[in-house]
Design a protein around this motif. Structure first.
Motif, PDB file in Angstrom:
ATOM      1  N   ARG A 230       0.841  -1.194   0.000  1.00 29.08           N
ATOM      2  CA  ARG A 230       0.000   0.000   0.000  1.00 29.08           C
ATOM      3  C   ARG A 230       0.881   1.251   0.000  1.00 29.08           C
ATOM      4  NH1 ARG A 230      -4.158  -0.317   4.966  1.00 29.08           N
ATOM      5  NH2 ARG A 230      -2.180   0.217   5.983  1.00 29.08           N
ATOM      6  N   LYS A 231       0.316   2.333  -0.491  1.00 28.03           N
ATOM      7  CA  LYS A 231       0.919   3.660  -0.380  1.00 28.03           C
ATOM      8  C   LYS A 231      -0.143   4.617   0.109  1.00 28.03           C
ATOM      9  CE  LYS A 231       3.259   7.335  -2.955  1.00 28.03           C
ATOM     10  NZ  LYS A 231       3.723   7.800  -4.287  1.00 28.03           N
ATOM     11  N   ASP A 232       0.144   5.253   1.228  1.00 26.42           N
ATOM     12  CA  ASP A 232      -0.831   6.160   1.852  1.00 26.42           C
ATOM     13  C   ASP A 232      -2.168   5.465   2.093  1.00 26.42           C
ATOM     14  OD1 ASP A 232       1.066   8.189   1.754  1.00 26.42           O
ATOM     15  OD2 ASP A 232       0.377   8.910  -0.193  1.00 26.42           O
ATOM     16  N   GLY A 233      -2.106   4.183   2.440  1.00 26.27           N
ATOM     17  CA  GLY A 233      -3.314   3.431   2.772  1.00 26.27           C
ATOM     18  C   GLY A 233      -4.070   2.875   1.597  1.00 26.27           C
ATOM     19  N   GLN A 234      -3.591   3.111   0.354  1.00 26.77           N
ATOM     20  CA  GLN A 234      -4.267   2.622  -0.839  1.00 26.77           C
ATOM     21  C   GLN A 234      -3.446   1.501  -1.479  1.00 26.77           C
ATOM     22  OE1 GLN A 234      -7.337   3.697  -1.772  1.00 26.77           O
ATOM     23  NE2 GLN A 234      -7.306   4.983   0.067  1.00 26.77           N
ATOM     24  N   ASP A 268       9.919   9.282   1.153  1.00 28.50           N
ATOM     25  CA  ASP A 268       8.616   8.649   0.901  1.00 28.50           C
ATOM     26  C   ASP A 268       8.521   7.221   1.427  1.00 28.50           C
ATOM     27  OD1 ASP A 268       7.552  10.866  -0.269  1.00 28.50           O
ATOM     28  OD2 ASP A 268       7.950  10.251  -2.331  1.00 28.50           O
ATOM     29  N   ARG A 270       8.305   6.040   4.333  1.00 31.38           N
ATOM     30  CA  ARG A 270       7.331   5.885   5.424  1.00 31.38           C
ATOM     31  C   ARG A 270       5.887   5.836   4.921  1.00 31.38           C
ATOM     32  NH1 ARG A 270       5.114  10.879   6.317  1.00 31.38           N
ATOM     33  NH2 ARG A 270       6.199  12.647   5.346  1.00 31.38           N
ATOM     34  N   ARG A 271       5.667   6.157   3.651  1.00 27.40           N
ATOM     35  CA  ARG A 271       4.310   6.156   3.093  1.00 27.40           C
ATOM     36  C   ARG A 271       3.889   4.773   2.598  1.00 27.40           C
ATOM     37  NH1 ARG A 271       4.428  10.808  -1.333  1.00 27.40           N
ATOM     38  NH2 ARG A 271       2.195  10.276  -1.426  1.00 27.40           N
ATOM     39  N   TYR A 272       4.837   3.820   2.605  1.00 29.42           N
ATOM     40  CA  TYR A 272       4.566   2.483   2.078  1.00 29.42           C
ATOM     41  C   TYR A 272       4.489   1.464   3.213  1.00 29.42           C
ATOM     42  CZ  TYR A 272       5.837   4.333  -2.541  1.00 29.42           C
ATOM     43  OH  TYR A 272       5.893   5.052  -3.705  1.00 29.42           O
ATOM     44  N   ASP A 273       3.612   0.499   3.041  1.00 29.57           N
ATOM     45  CA  ASP A 273       3.584  -0.638   3.959  1.00 29.57           C
ATOM     46  C   ASP A 273       3.061  -1.875   3.243  1.00 29.57           C
ATOM     47  OD1 ASP A 273       0.784  -0.207   3.897  1.00 29.57           O
ATOM     48  OD2 ASP A 273       0.865   1.023   5.698  1.00 29.57           O
ATOM     49  N   ARG A 288       5.646  -1.856   7.944  1.00 28.44           N
ATOM     50  CA  ARG A 288       5.999  -0.598   7.284  1.00 28.44           C
ATOM     51  C   ARG A 288       7.353  -0.724   6.586  1.00 28.44           C
ATOM     52  NH1 ARG A 288       3.584   3.960   7.349  1.00 28.44           N
ATOM     53  NH2 ARG A 288       2.245   3.280   9.075  1.00 28.44           N
TER      54      ARG A 288
END
Length: 336
Positions: A230-234, A268, A270-273, A288
């Motif tokens: 995901r990136k930013d929850g998407q 960026d 930290r925006r991925y999980d 994360r």
């Protein structure tokens, strides 16, 4: 929606609620060192039995199916007879299909998938029976109208013959009464295993600092699961390469999904999980994207430099030992 799949070595079906029983049968031609006929039974997404043209008897694929085979030899004989009859029928059918499609050589696959879905809470039930050839829909049975539907002109003659020979009542009984009976039987034997959920170990892996980061989940059960970035929850679809769900030796499963980080800036990360998720369950595992959590061929950042530090210490100790040995030698030499 197509429910027809090419079934080769491992059957993977993304089975959600309700409960399901699938029979998957395939005949092949033109493939060397591969069974000309193979069939498998799948309960709630788990392969429970298998047979092919090289086997005399049906093989149980779970411990609880082995128990059923021991306690119900008549059911085993029924499965063996079905396997033999379908093997003969499929062998003749694929020859006929090659003639109808004007084919003489090449690789060809004829397949049937049939079974049922049952919701044990609502009682909702549905059955299906579909044939395919070389990956395309061939003809299917409509359980509501008790008629055959043919999207291919090569099987229109089958539709007319099957709709008029009374065989449709057989399939109605097979897809309703028989299928539900066997599904309940298998669920009764396998409920302790089929209802067990084993969460995986999830790791971030990377071959080199410039290669893709792999999110690897292993040791989970059942296989009705998903791993994704995901990136930013998407959920991400670009720059991502998904792997297949593969079996482990202990009966659990593993799966990996790669993330291309070539265009991801350090800010960026930290925006991925990475998410591991079981179908039908609300809980999930979230990892994360973090450099300190990545395992590489050289080990983690800390492990890499810890190894260097240990090496330096060992060199210092070796140098100290040499110095002490030299001093002792000089003293002895002067004494002589």
């Amino acid at each position: 929606m197509k429910r027809l799949f090419i079934f080769l070595l491992i059957c993977h079906i993304a089975s959600l609620e309700p409960h399901s029983l699938w029979y998957i049968l395939s005949a092949t031609t033109g493939i060397s060192d591969f069974p000309e006929f193979l069939a498998s039974g799948v309960v709630d997404g788990v392969v429970v039995g298998y047979c092919d043209n090289s086997l005399k008897d049906t093989i149980p694929k779970t411990h609880w199916m082995s128990k059923l085979f021991e306690e119900d030899p008549q059911h085993v004989q029924w499965l063996n007879n079905k396997c033999l009859l379908n093997r003969l029928d499929f062998k003749a059918t694929i020859i006929t299909l090659k003639q109808r499609f004007n084919q003489s050589e090449g690789v060809h696959i004829f397949q049937r998938t049939n079974g049922c879905f049952w919701d044990d809470e609502t009682g909702e039930f549905d059955g299906f029976n579909e044939y395919g050839y070389d990956g395309e829909d061939l003809i299917r049975f409509d359980l509501k109208t008790l008629t055959w539907i043919s999207p291919r002109r090569q099987t229109v003659i089958n539709k007319h013959n099957w709709d008029s020979d009374g065989n449709n009542l057989y399939w109605k009984h097979a897809l309703t009464e028989d299928c539900l009976h066997f599904l309940k039987l298998y669920l009764n034997y396998g409920k302790s295993s089929l209802q067990t959920t084993v969460h995986p170990s999830v790791s971030l892996l990377q071959k080199s600092p410039s290669s893709a980061v792999t999110c690897h989940a292993t040791g989970f059960y059942p296989e009705r699961a998903a791993v994704f970035w995901r990136k930013d929850g998407q959920e991400l679809h670009e720059g991502v390469e998904e792997g297949e769900i593969l079996p482990n030796n202990d009966g659990t499963f593993q799966m990996s999904v790669d993330l291309n980080i070539s265009s991801v800036t350090a800010e960026d990360w930290r925006r991925y999980d990475c998410i591991f998720w079981f179908a039908g369950l609300k809980d999930s595992i979230i990892i994360r994207l973090d450099r300190t959590m990545i395992r590489t061929n050289q080990g983690s950042f800390f492990g890499k430099y810890l190894g260097i530090a240990i090496g330096v210490v060992l060199l210092l100790l070796a140098a100290l030992a040499c110095t002490l040995a030299f001093v002792a030698w000089r003293r002895n030499h002067n004494g002589l």
